[in-house]
Design a protein around this motif. Sequence first.
Motif, PDB file in Angstrom:
ATOM      1  N   MET A   4      49.157  30.634  50.370  1.00 24.31           N
ATOM      2  CA  MET A   4      50.074  30.867  48.937  1.00 24.31           C
ATOM      3  C   MET A   4      50.064  29.119  48.607  1.00 24.31           C
ATOM      4  N   LYS A   5      50.339  29.794  46.561  1.00 30.61           N
ATOM      5  CA  LYS A   5      50.006  28.519  46.322  1.00 30.61           C
ATOM      6  C   LYS A   5      52.203  27.865  46.013  1.00 30.61           C
ATOM      7  N   ALA A   6      52.875  27.130  46.359  1.00 33.88           N
ATOM      8  CA  ALA A   6      53.968  26.728  45.978  1.00 33.88           C
ATOM      9  C   ALA A   6      54.053  25.231  45.034  1.00 33.88           C
ATOM     10  N   ILE A   7      55.478  25.703  44.126  1.00 34.05           N
ATOM     11  CA  ILE A   7      55.921  24.490  43.598  1.00 34.05           C
ATOM     12  C   ILE A   7      56.715  24.585  43.958  1.00 34.05           C
ATOM     13  N   ILE A   8      57.076  23.295  44.013  1.00 28.04           N
ATOM     14  CA  ILE A   8      58.518  22.044  44.741  1.00 28.04           C
ATOM     15  C   ILE A   8      59.380  21.297  43.721  1.00 28.04           C
ATOM     16  N   ILE A   9      60.651  22.220  42.776  1.00 24.45           N
ATOM     17  CA  ILE A   9      61.448  21.562  41.334  1.00 24.45           C
ATOM     18  C   ILE A   9      62.360  21.417  42.115  1.00 24.45           C
ATOM     19  N   ASP A  10      62.856  19.508  42.292  1.00 21.74           N
ATOM     20  CA  ASP A  10      63.907  19.032  42.891  1.00 21.74           C
ATOM     21  C   ASP A  10      64.401  17.844  42.128  1.00 21.74           C
ATOM     22  N   ASP A  11      65.484  17.730  41.455  1.00 20.47           N
ATOM     23  CA  ASP A  11      65.307  15.910  40.961  1.00 20.47           C
ATOM     24  C   ASP A  11      64.841  14.985  41.631  1.00 20.47           C
ATOM     25  N   GLU A  12      65.596  15.168  43.107  1.00 18.27           N
ATOM     26  CA  GLU A  12      65.506  13.956  44.542  1.00 18.27           C
ATOM     27  C   GLU A  12      64.293  13.813  44.616  1.00 18.27           C
ATOM     28  N   ARG A  13      63.856  12.701  44.314  1.00 18.89           N
ATOM     29  CA  ARG A  13      62.161  12.438  44.846  1.00 18.89           C
ATOM     30  C   ARG A  13      62.487  12.129  46.204  1.00 18.89           C
ATOM     31  N   LEU A  14      63.026  11.939  47.110  1.00 16.34           N
ATOM     32  CA  LEU A  14      62.676  12.116  48.790  1.00 16.34           C
ATOM     33  C   LEU A  14      63.389  14.086  49.290  1.00 16.34           C
ATOM     34  N   ALA A  15      64.235  14.171  49.050  1.00 15.84           N
ATOM     35  CA  ALA A  15      63.963  15.748  48.816  1.00 15.84           C
ATOM     36  C   ALA A  15      62.706  16.280  48.750  1.00 15.84           C
ATOM     37  N   ARG A  16      62.519  15.887  47.103  1.00 12.24           N
ATOM     38  CA  ARG A  16      60.963  16.958  47.886  1.00 12.24           C
ATOM     39  C   ARG A  16      59.434  16.478  48.540  1.00 12.24           C
ATOM     40  N   THR A  17      58.863  14.784  48.240  1.00 11.63           N
ATOM     41  CA  THR A  17      58.609  14.385  49.971  1.00 11.63           C
ATOM     42  C   THR A  17      59.532  14.550  51.347  1.00 11.63           C
ATOM     43  N   GLU A  18      60.309  15.190  51.296  1.00 17.27           N
ATOM     44  CA  GLU A  18      60.922  15.428  52.489  1.00 17.27           C
ATOM     45  C   GLU A  18      60.543  16.942  53.158  1.00 17.27           C
ATOM     46  N   LEU A  19      60.629  17.381  51.983  1.00 19.48           N
ATOM     47  CA  LEU A  19      60.292  19.552  51.664  1.00 19.48           C
ATOM     48  C   LEU A  19      58.521  19.253  51.694  1.00 19.48           C
ATOM     49  N   LYS A  20      57.635  18.660  51.582  1.00 19.69           N
ATOM     50  CA  LYS A  20      56.688  18.462  51.503  1.00 19.69           C
ATOM     51  C   LYS A  20      55.806  17.782  52.798  1.00 19.69           C
ATOM     52  N   HIS A  21      56.300  17.278  53.129  1.00 12.77           N
ATOM     53  CA  HIS A  21      56.093  17.095  54.315  1.00 12.77           C
ATOM     54  C   HIS A  21      56.639  18.303  55.635  1.00 12.77           C
ATOM     55  N   LEU A  22      57.773  18.950  55.758  1.00 11.25           N
ATOM     56  CA  LEU A  22      58.103  19.955  56.622  1.00 11.25           C
ATOM     57  C   LEU A  22      56.873  21.500  55.794  1.00 11.25           C
ATOM     58  N   LEU A  23      56.232  21.036  55.190  1.00  9.54           N
ATOM     59  CA  LEU A  23      55.593  22.256  54.444  1.00  9.54           C
ATOM     60  C   LEU A  23      54.318  22.343  55.084  1.00  9.54           C
ATOM     61  N   GLU A  24      54.466  20.898  55.912  1.00 12.18           N
ATOM     62  CA  GLU A  24      52.516  20.897  56.162  1.00 12.18           C
ATOM     63  C   GLU A  24      52.531  21.371  57.411  1.00 12.18           C
ATOM     64  N   ASN A  25      53.356  21.730  58.077  1.00  8.77           N
ATOM     65  CA  ASN A  25      53.742  22.865  59.452  1.00  8.77           C
ATOM     66  C   ASN A  25      53.149  24.192  59.277  1.00  8.77           C
ATOM     67  N   PHE A  26      52.858  24.412  58.053  1.00 11.46           N
ATOM     68  CA  PHE A  26      52.514  25.656  57.316  1.00 11.46           C
ATOM     69  C   PHE A  26      51.307  25.723  56.535  1.00 11.46           C
ATOM     70  N   PRO A  27      50.152  25.730  58.042  1.00  9.08           N
ATOM     71  CA  PRO A  27      48.789  25.435  56.840  1.00  9.08           C
ATOM     72  C   PRO A  27      48.479  26.921  55.799  1.00  9.08           C
ATOM     73  N   GLN A  28      49.173  27.818  55.519  1.00  9.86           N
ATOM     74  CA  GLN A  28      49.454  28.449  54.830  1.00  9.86           C
ATOM     75  C   GLN A  28      49.918  28.843  53.508  1.00  9.86           C
ATOM     76  N   ILE A  29      50.569  27.309  52.951  1.00  8.12           N
ATOM     77  CA  ILE A  29      50.935  26.594  51.914  1.00  8.12           C
ATOM     78  C   ILE A  29      50.087  26.017  51.496  1.00  8.12           C
ATOM     79  N   GLU A  30      50.034  25.679  50.312  1.00  6.74           N
ATOM     80  CA  GLU A  30      49.990  24.793  49.789  1.00  6.74           C
ATOM     81  C   GLU A  30      50.666  24.391  48.202  1.00  6.74           C
ATOM     82  N   VAL A  31      50.731  23.103  48.177  1.00  8.06           N
ATOM     83  CA  VAL A  31      51.972  22.483  47.346  1.00  8.06           C
ATOM     84  C   VAL A  31      50.773  21.794  46.580  1.00  8.06           C
TER      85      VAL A  31
END
Length: 246
Positions: free
Chosen positions: A1-28
């Motif tokens: 499943m394809k995902a896009i992250i929309i957030d004005d804080e770069r650190l918040a985007r990075t942290e969420l991408k890191h968490l999403l690495e636990n879900f191989p079915q999700i591709e940012v």
Amino acid sequence: MKAIIIDDERLARTELKHLLENFPQIEVVAEASNTTEGEQLIEEHQPDVIFLDVQMPGKTGLEWVEEYDGFMPEVIFTTAYNEFALKAFEVNALDYLLKPIELSRLSEAIYKLEKRLGFQKSQHEISELRQKNYLTAQDQIFIKDGEKCWFVRLEKVRLCESMGNYVRLFFDDQKPLVLKSLNALEERLDPKVFFRANRKHIINLNFIDKIEPWFSGGLQVTLIGKGEKIEISRRQSIRFKELLSL
């Protein structure tokens, strides 16, 4: 499943991408710092889901969702403020995650997304999740408390109660203590079965016998078995109702 992250804080985007690495079915596939950039990326990538911050400079995430008339994927809001929760569900958001986002809470949101999209995990993906020490209700665990030992399926555990640096597990007539924090235990449990009711308790949703309104907008559940009564905090009650709603 394809995902896009929309957030004005770069650190918040990075942290969420890191968490999403636990879900191989999700591709940012992309990320944006505002809704204007997000619109362009959505049209380009046609994602299955967007993780959208509520408060951003200019147009907020909620305002954008209400006004946008293009292709709209599933929306999971992310924010540090819970006062926007009701409005988020009024615009048909799939879920609403409070920052800092917990892995177990994100797992619940991904499960909802899979159900909404009719997505099924492959055996390979299930194997990868197990390699990350993710426990399901069918898994058996070894427990030792003093001289006593048990080998029990997690589906039989109806309640987990924090006792300082220990957690008391309730199953059948037993209540052994294990040396583990409730937060650490929560990260390993299946969020489709085990729900964090408050700071001290995790309940097995399959053992709920009765649900009643409680003080300050919370709920109280009574469990099958010994009839333990557990309060679901006001904040968690919002999640609880959404998780169990049709």
